[in-house]
Scaffold this motif. Structure first.
Motif, short mmCIF file in Angstrom:
data_model
loop_
_atom_site.label_atom_id
_atom_site.label_comp_id
_atom_site.label_asym_id
_atom_site.label_seq_id
_atom_site.Cartn_x
_atom_site.Cartn_y
_atom_site.Cartn_z
N LEU A 73 -1.40 13.06 8.99
CA LEU A 73 -1.19 12.34 7.73
C LEU A 73 -0.67 10.93 7.96
N VAL A 74 0.19 10.78 8.94
CA VAL A 74 0.68 9.44 9.29
C VAL A 74 -0.49 8.58 9.75
N CYS A 75 -1.34 9.14 10.59
CA CYS A 75 -2.47 8.39 11.14
C CYS A 75 -3.48 8.00 10.06
N LEU A 76 -3.52 8.73 8.97
CA LEU A 76 -4.39 8.37 7.85
C LEU A 76 -3.70 7.43 6.87
N ALA A 77 -2.41 7.58 6.71
CA ALA A 77 -1.67 6.74 5.77
C ALA A 77 -1.55 5.30 6.26
N GLN A 78 -1.35 5.12 7.54
CA GLN A 78 -1.16 3.76 8.07
C GLN A 78 -2.36 2.85 7.80
N PRO A 79 -3.59 3.25 8.07
CA PRO A 79 -4.69 2.35 7.78
C PRO A 79 -4.91 2.11 6.28
N TYR A 80 -4.54 3.07 5.46
CA TYR A 80 -4.63 2.89 4.00
C TYR A 80 -3.73 1.73 3.58
N VAL A 81 -2.48 1.77 4.02
CA VAL A 81 -1.52 0.72 3.65
C VAL A 81 -1.89 -0.59 4.34
N ARG A 82 -2.31 -0.52 5.60
CA ARG A 82 -2.74 -1.74 6.31
C ARG A 82 -3.89 -2.41 5.57
N TYR A 83 -4.85 -1.62 5.09
CA TYR A 83 -5.98 -2.18 4.36
C TYR A 83 -5.50 -2.97 3.14
N ALA A 84 -4.53 -2.41 2.42
CA ALA A 84 -3.98 -3.11 1.25
C ALA A 84 -3.36 -4.44 1.65
N VAL A 85 -2.63 -4.44 2.76
CA VAL A 85 -1.95 -5.66 3.21
C VAL A 85 -2.96 -6.69 3.72
N GLU A 86 -3.96 -6.23 4.43
CA GLU A 86 -4.93 -7.15 5.04
C GLU A 86 -6.03 -7.61 4.08
N HIS A 87 -6.27 -6.84 3.02
CA HIS A 87 -7.32 -7.16 2.04
C HIS A 87 -6.77 -7.01 0.62
#
Length: 122
Positions: free
Chosen positions: A18-32
């Motif tokens: 779940l951590v490994c899936l949550a991190q790219p979700y939040v990163r995507y928001a920050v980067e895009h």
């Protein structure tokens, strides 16, 4: 976002899915941020076939990890709760409600890791 989730789903140690899936979700928001805001804006009609297909595809990546070990009657509740947690973190970071150094994605990853880990405990 779906591509990032697919890439991340098997990237971490057992028990950290779940951590490994949550991190790219939040990163995507920050980067895009503009795309992320648009994805969840009222003008992005969830009944539109393309929007629905994209949402369903992302959910298909996430759901099996979220509902693992959960009774079937609670699957929808767990998916909604997990999405709310991670999306809430993304929104709080995106809107500057959780302070972070500019460009410090490591801070975001650690925030997500610690929050998801804490909320995943029985």
């Amino acid at each position: 976002m779906r591509v990032r989730l697919v890439d991340a789903q098997d990237s971490g140690p057992a028990g950290q899915e779940l951590v490994c899936l949550a991190q790219p979700y939040v990163r995507y928001a920050v980067e895009h941020p503009a795309v992320f805001r648009l994805m969840f804006n009222r003008s992005c009609d969830p009944s539109h076939s393309g929007v629905k297909a994209a949402g369903d595809a992302a959910c298909a990546v996430l759901s099996p990890h979220v509902v693992a070990g959960v009774p079937p009657e609670l699957h929808e509740t767990h998916v909604t709760g997990w999405w709310s947690l991670v999306h809430g973190l993304a929104a709080l970071v995106l809107y500057g409600k959780i302070p972070r150094d500019d460009g410090a994605i490591q801070q975001v990853d650690e925030l997500v890791r610690s929050t998801v880990t804490a909320m995943s405990r029985p």
